[in-house]
Every structure is written in structure tokens, then in C-alpha cells.
Design a protein around this motif. Sequence first.
Motif, PDB file in Angstrom:
ATOM      1  N   THR A 162       0.878  -1.187   0.274  1.00 21.82           N
ATOM      2  CA  THR A 162      -0.232   0.052  -0.091  1.00 21.82           C
ATOM      3  C   THR A 162       0.838   1.332   0.118  1.00 21.82           C
ATOM      4  N   LYS A 163       1.962   1.142   0.700  1.00 20.03           N
ATOM      5  CA  LYS A 163       3.037   2.302   0.912  1.00 20.03           C
ATOM      6  C   LYS A 163       3.562   2.506  -0.417  1.00 20.03           C
ATOM      7  N   ASN A 164       4.076   1.675  -0.992  1.00 18.39           N
ATOM      8  CA  ASN A 164       4.506   1.618  -2.468  1.00 18.39           C
ATOM      9  C   ASN A 164       3.799   2.300  -3.338  1.00 18.39           C
ATOM     10  N   VAL A 165       2.444   1.499  -3.438  1.00 14.91           N
ATOM     11  CA  VAL A 165       1.344   2.195  -4.456  1.00 14.91           C
ATOM     12  C   VAL A 165       1.083   3.622  -4.250  1.00 14.91           C
ATOM     13  N   SER A 166       1.049   4.174  -3.031  1.00 12.27           N
ATOM     14  CA  SER A 166       0.525   5.390  -2.644  1.00 12.27           C
ATOM     15  C   SER A 166       1.750   6.412  -3.125  1.00 12.27           C
ATOM     16  N   LYS A 167       2.974   5.963  -2.931  1.00 12.77           N
ATOM     17  CA  LYS A 167       4.170   6.782  -3.222  1.00 12.77           C
ATOM     18  C   LYS A 167       4.216   6.851  -4.734  1.00 12.77           C
ATOM     19  N   GLN A 168       4.203   5.894  -5.345  1.00 18.10           N
ATOM     20  CA  GLN A 168       4.106   5.747  -6.827  1.00 18.10           C
ATOM     21  C   GLN A 168       3.095   6.489  -7.601  1.00 18.10           C
ATOM     22  N   TYR A 169       1.780   6.566  -7.008  1.00 18.58           N
ATOM     23  CA  TYR A 169       0.742   7.412  -7.540  1.00 18.58           C
ATOM     24  C   TYR A 169       0.837   8.838  -7.096  1.00 18.58           C
ATOM     25  N   PHE A 170       1.493   9.153  -6.081  1.00 15.59           N
ATOM     26  CA  PHE A 170       1.796  10.703  -5.853  1.00 15.59           C
ATOM     27  C   PHE A 170       2.808  11.170  -6.582  1.00 15.59           C
ATOM     28  N   SER A 171       3.828  10.271  -6.831  1.00 15.23           N
ATOM     29  CA  SER A 171       4.626  11.026  -7.909  1.00 15.23           C
ATOM     30  C   SER A 171       4.254  10.807  -9.490  1.00 15.23           C
ATOM     31  N   TYR A 172       3.128  10.267  -9.656  1.00 18.59           N
ATOM     32  CA  TYR A 172       2.511   9.979 -11.186  1.00 18.59           C
ATOM     33  C   TYR A 172       1.709  11.390 -11.124  1.00 18.59           C
ATOM     34  N   PHE A 173       0.923  11.585  -9.984  1.00 23.78           N
ATOM     35  CA  PHE A 173      -0.162  12.727  -9.833  1.00 23.78           C
ATOM     36  C   PHE A 173       0.547  13.759 -10.111  1.00 23.78           C
ATOM     37  N   LEU A 174       1.846  14.342  -9.417  1.00 21.64           N
ATOM     38  CA  LEU A 174       2.381  15.363  -9.707  1.00 21.64           C
ATOM     39  C   LEU A 174       3.266  15.654 -11.048  1.00 21.64           C
ATOM     40  N   ASP A 175       3.577  14.503 -11.398  1.00 24.74           N
ATOM     41  CA  ASP A 175       4.353  14.639 -12.795  1.00 24.74           C
ATOM     42  C   ASP A 175       3.258  14.801 -13.868  1.00 24.74           C
ATOM     43  N   VAL A 176       1.996  14.406 -13.809  1.00 23.05           N
ATOM     44  CA  VAL A 176       1.083  14.578 -14.694  1.00 23.05           C
ATOM     45  C   VAL A 176       0.376  15.931 -14.607  1.00 23.05           C
ATOM     46  N   ASN A 193       0.187   1.687 -16.287  1.00 18.39           N
ATOM     47  CA  ASN A 193      -0.040   2.727 -15.343  1.00 18.39           C
ATOM     48  C   ASN A 193      -1.647   2.492 -15.156  1.00 18.39           C
ATOM     49  N   PHE A 194      -2.236   1.405 -15.425  1.00 18.80           N
ATOM     50  CA  PHE A 194      -3.622   1.267 -15.247  1.00 18.80           C
ATOM     51  C   PHE A 194      -4.034   1.455 -13.949  1.00 18.80           C
ATOM     52  N   VAL A 195      -3.587   0.815 -13.004  1.00 21.60           N
ATOM     53  CA  VAL A 195      -3.750   1.199 -11.396  1.00 21.60           C
ATOM     54  C   VAL A 195      -3.954   2.499 -11.231  1.00 21.60           C
ATOM     55  N   ASN A 196      -2.763   3.400 -11.602  1.00 26.83           N
ATOM     56  CA  ASN A 196      -2.973   4.755 -11.600  1.00 26.83           C
ATOM     57  C   ASN A 196      -4.167   5.497 -12.103  1.00 26.83           C
ATOM     58  N   ALA A 197      -4.572   5.025 -13.040  1.00 28.44           N
ATOM     59  CA  ALA A 197      -6.036   5.476 -13.759  1.00 28.44           C
ATOM     60  C   ALA A 197      -6.900   5.195 -13.020  1.00 28.44           C
ATOM     61  N   ILE A 198      -7.045   3.899 -12.375  1.00 25.23           N
ATOM     62  CA  ILE A 198      -8.291   3.399 -11.492  1.00 25.23           C
ATOM     63  C   ILE A 198      -8.238   4.176 -10.084  1.00 25.23           C
ATOM     64  N   ILE A 199      -7.088   4.665  -9.788  1.00 22.52           N
ATOM     65  CA  ILE A 199      -7.060   5.356  -8.406  1.00 22.52           C
ATOM     66  C   ILE A 199      -7.454   6.789  -8.733  1.00 22.52           C
ATOM     67  N   THR A 200      -7.307   7.352  -9.941  1.00 22.27           N
ATOM     68  CA  THR A 200      -7.839   8.663 -10.053  1.00 22.27           C
ATOM     69  C   THR A 200      -9.397   8.728 -10.347  1.00 22.27           C
ATOM     70  N   PHE A 201      -9.887   7.636 -10.877  1.00 19.60           N
ATOM     71  CA  PHE A 201     -11.058   7.364 -11.240  1.00 19.60           C
ATOM     72  C   PHE A 201     -11.957   7.287  -9.850  1.00 19.60           C
ATOM     73  N   VAL A 202     -11.425   6.840  -8.920  1.00 18.64           N
ATOM     74  CA  VAL A 202     -11.863   6.529  -7.622  1.00 18.64           C
ATOM     75  C   VAL A 202     -12.122   8.012  -6.934  1.00 18.64           C
ATOM     76  N   LEU A 203     -10.836   8.697  -6.949  1.00 23.77           N
ATOM     77  CA  LEU A 203     -10.928  10.041  -6.239  1.00 23.77           C
ATOM     78  C   LEU A 203     -11.805  10.946  -6.823  1.00 23.77           C
ATOM     79  N   PHE A 204     -11.663  11.066  -8.212  1.00 25.79           N
ATOM     80  CA  PHE A 204     -12.719  11.880  -9.135  1.00 25.79           C
ATOM     81  C   PHE A 204     -14.049  11.405  -8.650  1.00 25.79           C
ATOM     82  N   SER A 205     -14.367  10.054  -8.582  1.00 21.58           N
ATOM     83  CA  SER A 205     -15.815   9.621  -8.323  1.00 21.58           C
ATOM     84  C   SER A 205     -16.277  10.231  -6.746  1.00 21.58           C
TER      85      SER A 205
END
Length: 267
Positions: free
Chosen positions: A72-86, A101-113
Motif C-alpha cells: 500500500t505504501k509503495n502504491v501510494s508513493k508511486q501514485y503521488f509521484s505520477y499525480f504530480l508529474d501529470v 499505469n492502469f492502476v494509477n488511472a483506476i485510483i484517479t477514477f476513484v478519487l474523482f468519483s
Amino acid sequence: MCDFLGKGVDFMVTCPSCGHNNTEGSKFCENCGAALQGQTAAGNTQQAAQAQYAATSQQDTSGKANEYLETTKNVSKQYFSYFLDVLKRPDGNGMKYGTDNFVNAIITFVLFSLIIPLTLYVHANRQSYFEVPFGEVVVKPVIVFAVFLFIFATIIFGVLKLDQSSVSYKSVLVRYGSLLVPFTAIMFVGALLTFLGLELWGSVLVLSGFSFALVIVPLILIPGFKQDRQRGIDNVYLVIIVYVITSIVLGIMFSMIMDSLEYSSFF
């Protein structure tokens, strides 16, 4: 198993001669007097084996929990880095992310929803004298919004296929997730303002982020997949088709949310 061992249950030692059950630790049978040293040793061995099994099970459970936490920590760090970069260049940096990066897209969908229902829940709690059900105001709308995002991606994918594009559905989802990042950030700021009591400005930002996402994403996503191809349906008409179908789906979705929330009982 741990509770069973912790209560100090007595193990019975069976006499090999008469079959009488003797208390653990007995050297001789209480019934016939036969020697029980071998049976006692067996009982001790069984108890030790059970204790070892319990310790091993506890260690495995702890190890799995630590493994899940680390993942969970690794996924969170990876997504945060991806989010800032995009977020720096959504159309530029977002293009370099592939289907891995399909998992990052799903996380964004969840946050947006999640942002709109959660903001509405806070607003409803402040305006209503009754307890607002979390499941009705947050959980169900989140599911509806998430389904809508996938439907929206499916509409774009269908329109691209109508234009004879070779794009895959997964790549549409990943690219769509990247383009949602700046609008998710806008909505997050709006939700934060709502939580701080600035409900007017918060609502404006949340609704603006959602509306801009619906309007701007097709304008960027469709030409991005078509690149410089001149054949096929013109981009303008492809975007219009997306808008028309999306408007119909959006009307159905909001109708479902309004029925679920039962605004008349809250305001």
C-alpha cells in the motif's frame, strides 16, 4: 488456536493397558497402575507441536499484514509521484504513460468519483437537522460516478472505433485517467474549501472541475489518438457524438442520484 493454548487445557493421557484417561503428568495409571511415561512424552510432544503451529500461524499472519502495508505504501508513493508529474503537463507528460499505469488511472477514477458525494455529504450535514445516511449520500453516488466514468471512456472508445482507430480500451482508460488529474486536483481544492466552511467557493470549484472534465477531455483525447490522420470522421463530429451520448447518460445518472438522495428529506 492462541486462545485455546492460552487457557491451559489439560491433555488426557490414555493408559495403554486398560484405556483409562489419566490427567497429564501422571506417571502411572490411576486405574490399573501401569507405567505412563511413554504416553506422557507423547502428550508433551503433541502440546509442543501445537504451540509451534500457533506461533507459525501468528508469524505468517503478521508477515502478510506487513506485506500488504508495504504494498500500500509503495502504491501510494508511486501514485503521488505520477499525480504530480501529470499535473505539471497533463497533455505532455500524460502521453508517456502506457497501459502499465492502469492502476494509477483506476485510483484517479476513484478519487474523482469520491469528491462530489463527499462534498455533498458535508454540505447536507451542515444544512440538515437530521442525520444524513452516509451510504445513501456517499457510497451509492460514488458507485454511480465511477460507473459513469467507465461509460464515458467506453463512449470515447466506441467513437474512436467508429473512426476505425486501432486504439485499445485499456489505453483509452489510462490516457483518460491522466487527463482527469488536473480536474481532480481542482475538485480536491474545492472539497477542501468546503470542509473549511467556504462552501460557496468550494462548490464552484468542485462543479467547475467536473464540468471542465466533461467538456475538455474529449477535445484532447480524441485528436490525441487520431494524431495526424486525415481520413475518417472529422474530429469535430466525433466530439459532438461524444457530447450527445454523454449528455443522455449524464441525465440518467443524475436522475438516479437525485432519487437516491431524496433531497426533499434533507433540505
